[in-house]
Design an enzyme around this catalytic site. Structure first.
Site, PDB file in Angstrom:
ATOM      1  N   GLU A 118      -1.114  46.034  40.160  1.00  0.00           N
ATOM      2  CA  GLU A 118      -0.893  46.093  38.902  1.00  0.00           C
ATOM      3  C   GLU A 118       0.106  45.115  38.227  1.00  0.00           C
ATOM      4  O   GLU A 118       0.551  44.222  38.885  1.00  0.00           O
ATOM      5  CB  GLU A 118       0.162  47.342  38.835  1.00  0.00           C
ATOM      6  CG  GLU A 118      -0.389  48.708  39.175  1.00  0.00           C
ATOM      7  CD  GLU A 118       0.653  49.831  39.076  1.00  0.00           C
ATOM      8  OE1 GLU A 118       1.909  49.751  38.670  1.00  0.00           O
ATOM      9  OE2 GLU A 118      -0.005  50.732  39.737  1.00  0.00           O
ATOM     10  N   LYS A 120       3.378  43.375  36.749  1.00  0.00           N
ATOM     11  CA  LYS A 120       4.944  43.519  36.675  1.00  0.00           C
ATOM     12  C   LYS A 120       5.269  43.320  35.276  1.00  0.00           C
ATOM     13  O   LYS A 120       5.269  42.213  34.810  1.00  0.00           O
ATOM     14  CB  LYS A 120       5.422  42.922  37.673  1.00  0.00           C
ATOM     15  CG  LYS A 120       6.903  43.405  37.780  1.00  0.00           C
ATOM     16  CD  LYS A 120       7.633  42.826  38.769  1.00  0.00           C
ATOM     17  CE  LYS A 120       8.967  43.630  39.274  1.00  0.00           C
ATOM     18  NZ  LYS A 120      10.029  42.896  38.097  1.00  0.00           N
ATOM     19  N   ASP A 122       8.310  42.894  32.393  1.00  0.00           N
ATOM     20  CA  ASP A 122       9.153  42.669  32.522  1.00  0.00           C
ATOM     21  C   ASP A 122      10.016  43.534  31.342  1.00  0.00           C
ATOM     22  O   ASP A 122      10.220  43.100  30.208  1.00  0.00           O
ATOM     23  CB  ASP A 122       9.546  41.125  32.139  1.00  0.00           C
ATOM     24  CG  ASP A 122      10.973  40.989  32.627  1.00  0.00           C
ATOM     25  OD1 ASP A 122      11.848  41.836  33.107  1.00  0.00           O
ATOM     26  OD2 ASP A 122      11.309  39.775  32.327  1.00  0.00           O
ATOM     27  N   TYR A 227       3.346  54.271  35.083  1.00  0.00           N
ATOM     28  CA  TYR A 227       2.735  53.904  36.426  1.00  0.00           C
ATOM     29  C   TYR A 227       3.000  54.927  37.341  1.00  0.00           C
ATOM     30  O   TYR A 227       2.444  54.809  38.218  1.00  0.00           O
ATOM     31  CB  TYR A 227       3.024  52.594  36.714  1.00  0.00           C
ATOM     32  CG  TYR A 227       4.648  52.035  36.669  1.00  0.00           C
ATOM     33  CD1 TYR A 227       5.525  52.629  37.457  1.00  0.00           C
ATOM     34  CD2 TYR A 227       4.918  50.951  35.936  1.00  0.00           C
ATOM     35  CE1 TYR A 227       6.732  52.325  37.401  1.00  0.00           C
ATOM     36  CE2 TYR A 227       6.374  50.677  35.566  1.00  0.00           C
ATOM     37  CZ  TYR A 227       7.135  51.290  36.449  1.00  0.00           C
ATOM     38  OH  TYR A 227       8.427  50.867  36.354  1.00  0.00           O
ATOM     39  N   LYS A 314       5.651  37.453  42.560  1.00  0.00           N
ATOM     40  CA  LYS A 314       6.332  37.358  41.192  1.00  0.00           C
ATOM     41  C   LYS A 314       5.710  35.881  40.710  1.00  0.00           C
ATOM     42  O   LYS A 314       5.452  34.870  41.696  1.00  0.00           O
ATOM     43  CB  LYS A 314       7.743  36.537  41.299  1.00  0.00           C
ATOM     44  CG  LYS A 314       8.825  37.670  41.296  1.00  0.00           C
ATOM     45  CD  LYS A 314       8.921  38.623  39.888  1.00  0.00           C
ATOM     46  CE  LYS A 314      10.229  39.217  39.931  1.00  0.00           C
ATOM     47  NZ  LYS A 314      11.479  38.542  39.384  1.00  0.00           N
ATOM     48  N   CYS A 408      19.008  17.971   1.618  1.00  0.00           N
ATOM     49  CA  CYS A 408      17.430  17.839   2.220  1.00  0.00           C
ATOM     50  C   CYS A 408      17.242  16.384   2.839  1.00  0.00           C
ATOM     51  O   CYS A 408      17.174  15.646   2.122  1.00  0.00           O
ATOM     52  CB  CYS A 408      16.386  18.224   1.188  1.00  0.00           C
ATOM     53  SG  CYS A 408      14.641  18.070   1.659  1.00  0.00           S
ATOM     54  N   CYS A 411      13.681  14.999   0.645  1.00  0.00           N
ATOM     55  CA  CYS A 411      13.959  14.247  -0.961  1.00  0.00           C
ATOM     56  C   CYS A 411      15.342  14.055  -1.553  1.00  0.00           C
ATOM     57  O   CYS A 411      15.660  13.856  -2.659  1.00  0.00           O
ATOM     58  CB  CYS A 411      13.521  15.440  -1.835  1.00  0.00           C
ATOM     59  SG  CYS A 411      14.288  17.041  -2.016  1.00  0.00           S
ATOM     60  N   CYS A 426      16.233  23.663   0.679  1.00  0.00           N
ATOM     61  CA  CYS A 426      16.293  22.620  -0.382  1.00  0.00           C
ATOM     62  C   CYS A 426      16.057  23.105  -1.641  1.00  0.00           C
ATOM     63  O   CYS A 426      15.194  24.145  -1.855  1.00  0.00           O
ATOM     64  CB  CYS A 426      15.083  21.706   0.031  1.00  0.00           C
ATOM     65  SG  CYS A 426      14.848  20.561  -1.100  1.00  0.00           S
ATOM     66  N   CYS A 431       9.821  19.205  -3.988  1.00  0.00           N
ATOM     67  CA  CYS A 431      10.259  18.784  -2.614  1.00  0.00           C
ATOM     68  C   CYS A 431       8.793  18.230  -1.970  1.00  0.00           C
ATOM     69  O   CYS A 431       8.186  19.139  -1.659  1.00  0.00           O
ATOM     70  CB  CYS A 431      11.368  19.436  -1.929  1.00  0.00           C
ATOM     71  SG  CYS A 431      11.386  18.676  -0.065  1.00  0.00           S
TER      72      CYS A 431
HETATM   73  S1  IVH Z   1       6.699  50.666  40.636  1.00  0.00           S
HETATM   74  C1  IVH Z   1       9.393  52.305  43.712  1.00  0.00           C
HETATM   75  N1  IVH Z   1       5.272  49.174  38.854  1.00  0.00           N
HETATM   76  O1  IVH Z   1      10.145  46.444  38.168  1.00  0.00           O
HETATM   77  C2  IVH Z   1       8.457  51.729  42.787  1.00  0.00           C
HETATM   78  N2  IVH Z   1       7.591  48.808  38.698  1.00  0.00           N
HETATM   79  O2  IVH Z   1      11.885  45.156  39.943  1.00  0.00           O
HETATM   80  C3  IVH Z   1       9.400  50.949  41.722  1.00  0.00           C
HETATM   81  N3  IVH Z   1       8.324  47.250  37.014  1.00  0.00           N
HETATM   82  O3  IVH Z   1      12.461  49.108  38.620  1.00  0.00           O
HETATM   83  C4  IVH Z   1       8.573  50.902  40.368  1.00  0.00           C
HETATM   84  N4  IVH Z   1       6.126  46.729  36.325  1.00  0.00           N
HETATM   85  O4  IVH Z   1      11.384  48.897  36.332  1.00  0.00           O
HETATM   86  C5  IVH Z   1       6.518  49.634  39.396  1.00  0.00           C
HETATM   87  N5  IVH Z   1       3.734  48.203  37.680  1.00  0.00           N
HETATM   88  C6  IVH Z   1       5.026  48.245  38.117  1.00  0.00           C
HETATM   89  C7  IVH Z   1       6.289  47.878  37.167  1.00  0.00           C
HETATM   90  C8  IVH Z   1       7.385  47.875  37.808  1.00  0.00           C
HETATM   91  C9  IVH Z   1       7.607  46.617  36.183  1.00  0.00           C
HETATM   92  C10 IVH Z   1       9.495  47.208  36.904  1.00  0.00           C
HETATM   93  C11 IVH Z   1      10.290  48.416  37.445  1.00  0.00           C
HETATM   94  C12 IVH Z   1      11.203  48.344  38.390  1.00  0.00           C
HETATM   95  C13 IVH Z   1      11.366  46.940  38.525  1.00  0.00           C
HETATM   96  C14 IVH Z   1      11.597  46.328  40.146  1.00  0.00           C
END
Ligand code: IVH
Length: 671
Positions: A118, A120, A122, A227, A314, A408, A411, A426, A431
Site C-alpha cells: 500500500e 504510505k 503522510d 486501511y 520509505k 516597486c 516601476c 505596487c 506597471c
Molecule cells: S498500517 C499496525 N497502512 O503510518 C499497522 N499505516 O508510521 C499500522 N500510515 O501509524 C498502520 N499509510 O498512521 C498503515 N497504508 C498504511 C499507512 C499507514 C500511512 C501511517 C499510520 C501509522 C504510521 C506509521
C-alpha cells in the site's frame, strides 16, 4: 389526507432524500464519479434542509445535513483505544526489506509469500467507530494507547459515510490527510493575512482536526483513506479482504494498493510509485508492506512498538541544505511584491532548485532569514520547494538583514500595504511588471493557450512598446514579430496563428484569462455554465453571483469590483472589437457525440497523450471518464504499468483497450 398520513409521507420523503444525497456523496467524494451536476446536488440538499427545518424533530445526527455541528467544542477528551494503534518499523533499502522477509520466514517457514503493498500516506492515523450502522466516534492515534476524541471534526470529512450497511460494532482505521490543493489554498490565505504558514500538509491536517469550531474544520477540506477494519473486534481472513470489505461498505480506500505474491512484486511496486510520487494530490512518503494472511499476522505478533507482519519502505528524503545568495522581489499580476530567495543551485530528488518563495515580509522575520544564511530546504511531494529552517549554527556574522523595499523594484512607484494585511502591492496600475505577468497569464495554456508567447517574446513586445495592453496582441502584425530577436518567418507566423485561434476559445478560458482575483479555472467554468456569456457576467450583481455554486461573497465582490474599473471596461470593449468569442460554446449546438453514454476508465500511462489530453478527447466525443471501476464502466483504457483498476475490470469482464486500440477508436470516430 389525515395528519398522521402526511407525517408519514414527510418521513418517507426525508429518508428518500437522505438516501439519494448519500448515494451522490459517495459517487462524488469516494468514487470520483459524479452522477449529477453540483447544481442538482445542491437542490437535493436544499430540499432536505427545508423539510428538516419544518420538522426539526425528524433531524438525526447521521443526516447528510448534519456534518457540520453548530456549537464549537470546549476542548478534546482523551479516550483509550480498544486495541493499541501501533506504528510501523521503517526500512530504506531492498536489503533491509529482504531481512524483514527472512525474519518472517524464521517464524513461519513458507514456500509462497503473500503481501499487500500500500502507499504510505503522510497524514494522521485515526480510529473510527460505527454502532448500529451509524457513525459514532473518532479518536486520533495519540501515543498509540490513548488519543483525542475528534468525533465532530472527523464528521466534516465528506468522503466518510455517516451510515453503513452493517449494524455490528465496526471499527475502521486509516489516515486523514490534506490534499495539496487545499494545503496550498490554506497557506496562501495565511500568507495574505500574515499568519504563520504550515510547514507541510501533515501539520496543516493535524492543526485542522484540532480546531474547536466544526465550521472551521469543514472549510479545510480534509480527506481520508481507510486501511483497517474490525467487525466485532475481528478482522477478515486477509488484508486484501479487509480492503475489499471497506470498499463494499462505502469507505474510501487508496486505489493503488496491490496484492503481491512475491517480494519482487513488492519491489517493483515501490519502484513504480517512487517514480510517480509527484503525481499524487497527497503526500506519499513510502510504501507499507503487510503480510496478507490475518492468521499469519497473529502468529507473527508484534514487539512493544511495531507489528512484525508489516514494515514501511520509505522513499528517499527530499531535504538538503544550501545557501541563500540573495533575496529579490517579484512583482505579480496583481502588483503583489513577493520576496524570493535566490539559492545556490542544489539537486533535490532529480530537480535542480535555485529559488524558493518567502511569501511575505512577516515570513522572513518569523523564520529569521538573512542573505548569506545556510538553510534546510524540502520538497514534500509537492513540487514547490520550501525553506524549512535557518541553520543558525553556521552563521559567520557576515549575513545581511533583508530590508523590504517601500517601492516597486520595476516601476519605482510606491508600494502600499493596507492596515492589517501582509502583502505590499505596487500602486501603479500600468506597471510594466504587472502587464508582463498579466500577458503571461493570459496566454498560458489553461487560459487562452497562445503557444509560443513566452517570457522572452513578451519582454521584447513590452520593451519595444508593441504591446501596452492585452488587446494590443490582436493588432500585432507579421512585421512587428519579425523585428524581434530570435524570430523568423515561421515562428512569427505561428504566433499570429495562435493569437488568431485564441479568439475562438471558449469563454470560460477567457474569464479565467482576465486574471480576476480569486477566480480560478473552476470558478470560471462554474460561472460560464450558469451565465453562458461574458456580457451577462459583466453585468451580474453581487446577489446573482452568490447564487452560483463555488462562488462565495469574497469571490463575488472581487468580480463586481473588477468589472467596475474603467480600465477593465475598456479592456472588455477592446477584446470585443478584436472579435473574441464572448459566449459559451457549450450552450450552442453540440457537435457529434459518438461516445455519448459511454463510461471510460484510464489506468497506466499512454505514450501518445497525457492523461489530461486523453480525457479531453473522450469528453469532446461525449464520453464520460470516471476513476473507479464499476458495473457501469464500458471500457478500461490501459496504458503502460496499469494499476489495480485493470485487475478490477478483468474481474468484472469489462473490455480493455490498449493504447493501440484506443488510438484506432478515436481515429475512427474523428475521421
Ligand atoms: S498500517 C499496525 N497502512 O503510518 C499497522 N499505516 O508510521 C499500522 N500510515 O501509524 C498502520 N499509510 O498512521 C498503515 N497504508 C498504511 C499507512 C499507514 C500511512 C501511517 C499510520 C501509522 C504510521 C506509521
Amino acid at each position: 389526507m389525515s395528519m398522521s398520513h402526511s407525517h408519514k409521507e414527510v418521513v418517507k420523503k426525508i429518508e428518500k432524500l437522505r438516501e439519494e444525497i448519500r448515494c451522490h456523496e459517495k459517487k462524488y467524494y469516494v468514487d470520483n464519479d459524479p452522477q449529477i451536476s453540483d447544481y442538482d446536488f445542491d437542490l437535493l440538499v436544499k430540499e432536505l434542509q427545508k423539510l428538516e427545518k419544518q420538522h426539526p424533530e425528524l433531524i438525526t445526527p447521521e443526516s447528510p445535513t448534519q456534518r457540520v455541528g453548530e456549537q464549537p467544542l470546549e476542548g478534546f477528551v482523551s479516550v483509550e483505544h480498544s486495541t493499541p494503534m501501533l506504528s510501523l518499523d521503517n526500512c530504506y533499502s531492498v536489503e533491509e526489506l529482504e531481512e524483514f522477509k527472512k525474519r518472517i520466514e524464521k517464524i513461519i517457514p513458507a514456500k509462497k509469500n503473500e503481501y499487500v503493498a500500500e502507499l504510505k500516506i503522510d497524514g494522521l492515523g485515526i480510529s473510527i467507530i460505527y454502532q448500529d450502522g451509524k457513525y459514532s466516534q473518532a479518536v486520533t492515534r495519540g501515543d498509540g494507547f490513548r488519543g483525542d476524541d475528534v468525533t465532530t471534526s472527523v464528521k466534516t470529512i465528506k468522503s466518510l459515510p455517516l451510515t453503513i450497511n452493517n449494524s455490528q460494532e465496526v471499527e475502521v482505521r486509516g489516515e486523514i490527510y490534506l490534499p495539496f490543493k487545499s494545503f496550498r489554498k490554506i497557506n496562501q490565505e495565511r500568507a495574505e493575512k500574515g499568519e504563520p504558514l504550515f510547514a507541510n500538509p501533515r501539520n496543516a491536517a493535524a492543526g485542522s482536526i484540532r480546531m474547536l469550531d466544526p465550521k472551521e474544520v469543514a472549510s479545510r477540506e480534509l480527506d481520508i483513506f481507510l486501511y483497517s477494519i474490525f467487525i466485532e473486534k475481528k478482522e477478515k481472513e486477509s488484508q486484501w479482504e479487509n480492503l475489499k470489505t471497506l470498499t463494499v461498505l462505502g469507505f474510501k480506500t487508496n486505489p493503488n494498493s496491490r496484492f503481491c505474491n512475491s517480494l519482487e512484486k513488492v519491489i517493483s511496486y515501490y519502484d513504480e510509485w517512487l517514480e510517480q510520487r509527484d503525481n499524487f494530490d497527497y503526500d506519499v512518503d513510502g510504501i507499507v508492506i503487510k503480510v496478507n494472511s490475518t492468521e499469519k499476522q497473529k502468529l507473527l505478533g508484534s514487539t512493544a512498538k511495531f507489528p512484525r507482519w508489516a514494515i514501511s519502505y520509505k522513499f528517499p528524503a527530499r531535504q538538503t541544505t544550501t545557501k541563500i545568495k540573495d533575496i529579490i522581489i517579484q512583482v505579480g499580476r496583481t502588483g503583489a511584491l513577493t520576496p524570493v530567495a535566490i539559492l545556490d543551485p542544489v539537486k533535490l530528488s532529480g530537480i535542480t532548485i535555485s529559488r524558493s518563495t518567502l511569501h511575505n515580509e512577516d515570513e522572513i522575520k518569523r523564520k529569521d532569514i538573512k542573505i548569506g544564511d545556510y538553510v534546510l530546504i524540502e520538497r514534500s511531494g509537492d513540487v514547490i520547494p520550501k525553506i524549512v529552517s535557518v541553520m543558525k549554527e553556521r552563521r559567520t556574522g557576515k549575513e545581511l538583514k533583508f530590508v523590504f523595499p517601500s517601492s516597486c523594484p520595476v516601476c519605482h512607484s510606491s508600494a502600499f500595504k493596507p492596515e492589517g494585511e501582509a502583502i505590499a502591492r505596487c500602486t501603479n496600475s500600468s506597471c510594466p511588471a504587472k502587464l508582463k505577468e498579466s500577458l503571461l497569464h493570459y496566454s498560458s495554456r489553461r487560459a487562452m493557450n497562445i503557444d509560443g508567447l513566452g517570457k522572452a517574446i513578451v519582454d521584447q513586445l513590452l520593451s519595444k512598446r508593441l504591446v501596452e495592453k492585452i488587446p494590443d496582441l490582436y493588432s500585432l502584425k507579421y512585421e512587428d514579430l519579425m523585428q524581434l530577436e530570435r524570430m523568423g518567418p515561421k515562428s512569427s507566423k505561428n504566433i499570429l496563428d495562435e493569437i488568431e485561434k485564441s479568439k475562438q476559445r471558449d469563454v470560460s478560458h477567457l474569464i479565467y484569462a482576465l486574471g480576476i482575483r480569486y477566480v480560478g479555472e473552476r470558478t470560471a467554468q462554474a460561472m460560464t455554465s450558469h451565465l453562458k456569456s461574458l456580457d451577462v457576467l459583466t453585468n451580474a450583481s453581487l446577489e446573482e453571483l452568490i447564487q452560483i455554486e463555488d462562488v462565495g461573497s469574497k469571490v463575488a465582490e472581487s468580480i463586481v469590483f473588477f468589472f467596475k474599473q474603467p480600465e477593465n471596461i475598456e479592456l472588455i470593449k477592446k477584446l470585443r472589437e478584436a472579435g473574441l468569442n464572448f459566449s459559451s460554446k457549450e450552450s450552442e449546438a453540440q457537435g457529434e457525440r459518438p461516445l455519448e453514454g459511454q463510461t471510460f476508465i484510464l489506468t497506466g500511462a499512454l505514450s501518445s497523450y497525457s492523461r489530461e489530453e486523453a480525457k479531453k478527447i473522450i469528453k469532446s466525443l461525449g464520453g464520460t471518464i470516471t476513476s473507479s471501476v464499476s458495473s457501469k464502466t464500458n471500457y478500461v483504457i490501459a496504458g503502460k504499468s496499469p494499476g489495480l483498476k485493470l485487475q478490477q475490470a478483468r474481474e468484472l469482464n469489462i473490455p480493455t483497450l490498449d493504447e493501440k486500440a484506443f488510438l484506432e477508436l478515436i481515429n475512427r470516430l474523428t475521421d
